[in-house]
Design a protein around this motif. Structure first.
Motif, short mmCIF file in Angstrom:
data_model
loop_
_atom_site.label_atom_id
_atom_site.label_comp_id
_atom_site.label_asym_id
_atom_site.label_seq_id
_atom_site.Cartn_x
_atom_site.Cartn_y
_atom_site.Cartn_z
N ILE A 262 59.18 36.33 -17.65
CA ILE A 262 60.12 35.67 -18.56
C ILE A 262 61.12 34.84 -17.75
O ILE A 262 61.13 33.61 -17.82
CB ILE A 262 60.83 36.70 -19.45
N ILE A 281 60.79 33.58 -25.24
CA ILE A 281 60.46 34.94 -24.81
C ILE A 281 59.24 35.45 -25.57
O ILE A 281 58.38 36.14 -25.00
CB ILE A 281 61.68 35.86 -25.02
N ALA A 284 56.20 34.15 -23.92
CA ALA A 284 55.95 34.86 -22.67
C ALA A 284 55.39 36.26 -22.93
O ALA A 284 54.53 36.74 -22.20
CB ALA A 284 57.24 34.95 -21.86
#
Length: 414
Positions: A262, A281, A284
C-alpha cells in the motif's frame, strides 16, 4: 555409524564375525549382513577421510532401484492438507484415513504425521499457531501514516491505516482513518465486518486505549464502548499480551505486507480526500488477496471463499451504531456533564453514579440498568451559565423537578 566404522576396522584386522558380535554387543547375523553390505558397496578399511556418516549410511543402506531422495510410497499434496486442517472439526487422523482410502498401501499414521510435521517446518522456522477457520481476526494500526492534502489550503494531514487479518485464510482488510480514537476504531471494525460479510468468534486487538483500558496477562479490562460493539456482533475480544508481538503475528505480517503493497506502491500518488485514499487502498487489497501464496499454491481470496467465509457467523440485521459509554456522578444541581454540556436527571439521583451513553444524536442516562433520562445531543459553543432552580422543598431548599425520557437538553440558563 560409529559402531559400523569400528566393525569395518576390526574386520580389516581379520576379526571373525563371532568375535565382532561379542565385542560390539550385537547379533552375529547383523554383523554378517553389515559386512555383506560393505563388500557390495566396495568399502574397505581404512575408509576415505572425506566420507561422512550420512554418505556412509547411504552407501550401506541404499535401496536397490530407488533413487536417493525419493520416497517409496505415494504421498498426498501436503499443501492441500494444510488448507483442509483449517476447517472446523478436521484432524490429522481424519486426513490420514482419507489418504489411506485412496492409497491402501500408503504410509501408516505415525509416519504420515511425521511427514506432515516436516512439511510444516519447511513453511516457517518458528512455531506455527493453528488457526481454525472462522475463529480469529487480528486487528491493529500500521504505525505508518498516509499523507492527505487539503485541496483548499494545501495543508498536509496524515491518516492512520487500520489493518485486519483473518487467522485461517490470511484474508486482509485495510482502510485509512483520520485517528486511532474510539469512533474511528469502532467504525473501522463495523466496515471490516461488512466487508467480510460475517463475524469470526474472536477479535485479537493490540493493547491500544481504544480497545483495552488496562493491559493484563490474565484479566485485561476491555474498553466499555468497544465491548458493547463486540456484544452487538456476538464476538469475543481477546487482547494480545503486553509486549508479546507473536500473539498477533498474523496482523504483524499483514501490517508489513500492507506497508509494502500500500504505502510502498502508492508513495508517488497524491490524495486529496480520505475517500480517494481508501479507493486506492481497496485496489491494493485486491492485489494482496488475489496474490498466490508460494508455499500453499492458492490465494488468500480463494482460501477465504472456500474455507473461512462459510465458517463465519452471520451479521446482525443492522450495523452497530457507535456509542460512547462513560461513568458519571450526578452533581448537586441534578445534572451530568458531557463535552461541556449539562444534561438533567431526576433530582432523587443526586450524588449517584450513572451510566452515560452518547451517540451522534442522543444522550441516554442509565441507573442500575434502567434508562432514567434521554436528551437530544447538543453541539456548538457553550456559554457561561449559572443554575436557576425550579421549585421549593418543605425545608426551604430549592431543587429541580425530575426529568422525563426523550426530552430535550436541560441546560442551566444564566
Amino acid at each position: 555409524m560409529r559402531q559400523l566404522r569400528q566393525m569395518l576396522r576390526l574386520a580389516g584386522d581379520g576379526t571373525s564375525a563371532r568375535d565382532l558380535a561379542l565385542t560390539l554387543g550385537v547379533a552375529r547375523s547383523t554383523i554378517q549382513d553389515s559386512l555383506k553390505r560393505a563388500a557390495a558397496s566396495g568399502l574397505n578399511w581404512p575408509l576415505p577421510g572425506e566420507l561422512t556418516d550420512d554418505a556412509l549410511e547411504g552407501k550401506l543402506f541404499a535401496r536397490a532401484g530407488v533413487k536417493q531422495g525419493m520416497r517409496r510410497r505415494p504421498e498426498p499434496n501436503w499443501a492441500d492438507l494444510v488448507v483442509e486442517l483449517k476447517k472446523p472439526g478436521v484432524t490429522l487422523l481424519i486426513l490420514w484415513e482419507e489418504y489411506r482410502a485412496v492409497h491402501p498401501g500408503g504410509y501408516g499414521y505415525s509416519r504420515f504425521c511425521d511427514l506432515f510435521r516436516g512439511f510444516e517446518r519447511r513453511l516457517s522456522p518458528t512455531m506455527r499457531q493453528h488457526h481454525v477457520a472462522g475463529d480469529k481476526v487480528f486487528v491493529d494500526y500500521s504505525g505508518k501514516k498516509i499523507a492527505i492534502v487539503d485541496p483548499r489550503t494545501g495543508e498536509i494531514r496524515e491518516a492512520e491505516i487500520f489493518v485486519a487479518v483473518l487467522g485461517a485464510s490470511n484474508f486482509t482488510y485495510a482502510e485509512a482513518t483520520w485517528t486511532q480514537t474510539l469512533p474511528d476504531w469502532i467504525g473501522a471494525h463495523v466496515r471490516m465486518f461488512r466487508s467480510f460479510e460475517g463475524v469470526p468468534r474472536l477479535i485479537v486487538p493490540d493493547n491500544l486505549k481504544s480497545g483495552a483500558n488496562r493491559a493484563s496477562f490474565y484479566d485485561p479490562e476491555i474498553n466499555r464502548s468497544y465491548g458493547m460493539m463486540a456484544s452487538h456482533y456476538g464476538v469475543g475480544v481477546l487482547p494480545a499480551r503486553p509486549r508479546r508481538p507473536k500473539d498477533k503475528a498474523k496482523v504483524e505480517n499483514g501490517v508489513r505486507f500492507a506497508q509494502t503493497c500500500i504505502l510502498g506502491r502508492m508513495r508517488r500518488q497524491t490524495f486529496f480526500s480520505l475517500a480517494e485514499a481508501n479507493a486506492a487502498i481497496a485496489e491494493a487489497l485486491d492485489r494482496i488477496n488475489d496474490h498466490v501464496m508460494r508455499r500453499l499454491g492458492v490465494s488468500r481470496r480463494h482460501l477465504f471463499q472456500t474455507v473461512e467465509g462459510p465458517a463465519l457467523a452471520s451479521l446482525p440485521v443492522e450495523d452497530y451504531e457507535f456509542a460512547e459509554w462513560r461513568f458519571a456522578r450526578v452533581a448537586t444541581d441534578y445534572h451530568v456533564e458531557f463535552s461541556n454540556f449539562f444534561y438533567s436527571v431526576p433530582h432523587g439521583l443526586i450524588r449517584q453514579q450513572v451510566d452515560l451513553r452518547a451517540t451522534t444524536r442522543t444522550i441516554e442516562i442509565f441507573h442500575r440498568g434502567k434508562r432514567i433520562a434521554a436528551h437530544q445531543r447538543r453541539y456548538g459553543p457553550t456559554p457561561t451559565t449559572c443554575l436557576v432552580p425550579t421549585g421549593d422543598t418543605p425545608n426551604g431548599r430549592r431543587i429541580a423537578s425530575a426529568v422525563g425520557p426523550l426530552r430535550s437538553d436541560h441546560r442551566p440558563r444564566g
